[in-house]
Design a protein around this motif. Structure first.
Motif, PDB file in Angstrom:
ATOM      1  N   TRP A 234      92.868  86.925  -2.794  1.00 22.57           N
ATOM      2  CA  TRP A 234      91.969  87.771  -2.012  1.00 22.57           C
ATOM      3  C   TRP A 234      92.747  88.908  -1.347  1.00 22.57           C
TER       4      TRP A 234
ATOM      5  N   TRP B 125      92.059  92.880  -1.739  1.00 20.41           N
ATOM      6  CA  TRP B 125      91.374  93.576  -0.664  1.00 20.41           C
ATOM      7  C   TRP B 125      92.261  94.202   0.397  1.00 20.41           C
TER       8      TRP B 125
ATOM      9  N   PRO C  67      87.800  96.847  -3.302  1.00 23.09           N
ATOM     10  CA  PRO C  67      88.932  96.056  -3.787  1.00 23.09           C
ATOM     11  C   PRO C  67      90.050  96.957  -4.306  1.00 23.09           C
TER      12      PRO C  67
END
Length: 123
Positions: free
Chosen positions: A100, A104, A112
């Protein structure tokens, strides 16, 4: 519409989990022990924690059954720490957080950092 009590009840497992593993030092130590058993001084060097902080965190992690402590009494005396099954069960969580973060947090935008392929749908 869900009430605040219902929303809080639904979030309880998440909040309880974060309270057990959520401190910066706990996360650092748990992540570091994924590599395997380490001596106190190895953890101190690799985490950058002071002796006092590391000792307190390791005690907390033992108390909550995330970490095992093994004392080797042969000269020189050494204390080793390793993840328990409960601690090891966090490894996939760390993997997901790392994935993640790489998607991000590169550039801190609301998009993203890498292109995410849409999930395939069946018609």
């Amino acid at each position: 519409m869900a009430s605040n009590a219902e929303l809080n009840e639904a979030a309880c497992p998440i909040i309880n989990s974060i309270e057990q593993i959520g401190s910066q030092w706990r996360l650092i130590v748990l992540h570091d022990l994924q590599e395997g058993e380490k001596r106190f001084n190895e953890l101190k060097r690799s985490t950058g924690a002071s002796s006092r902080t590391l000792s307190r965190v390791l005690d907390d992690l033992q108390e909550t059954s995330f970490v095992d402590r093994r004392l080797e009494e042969d000269a020189p005396v050494a204390t080793y720490y390793s993840l328990t099954a409960k601690g090891e069960s966090l490894c996939p969580v760390f993997d997901e957080i790392e994935q993640w973060a790489s998607e991000w947090l590169d550039g801190e935008s609301d998009q993203p950092a890498v292109d995410i392929e849409p999930a395939e749908t069946t018609a």
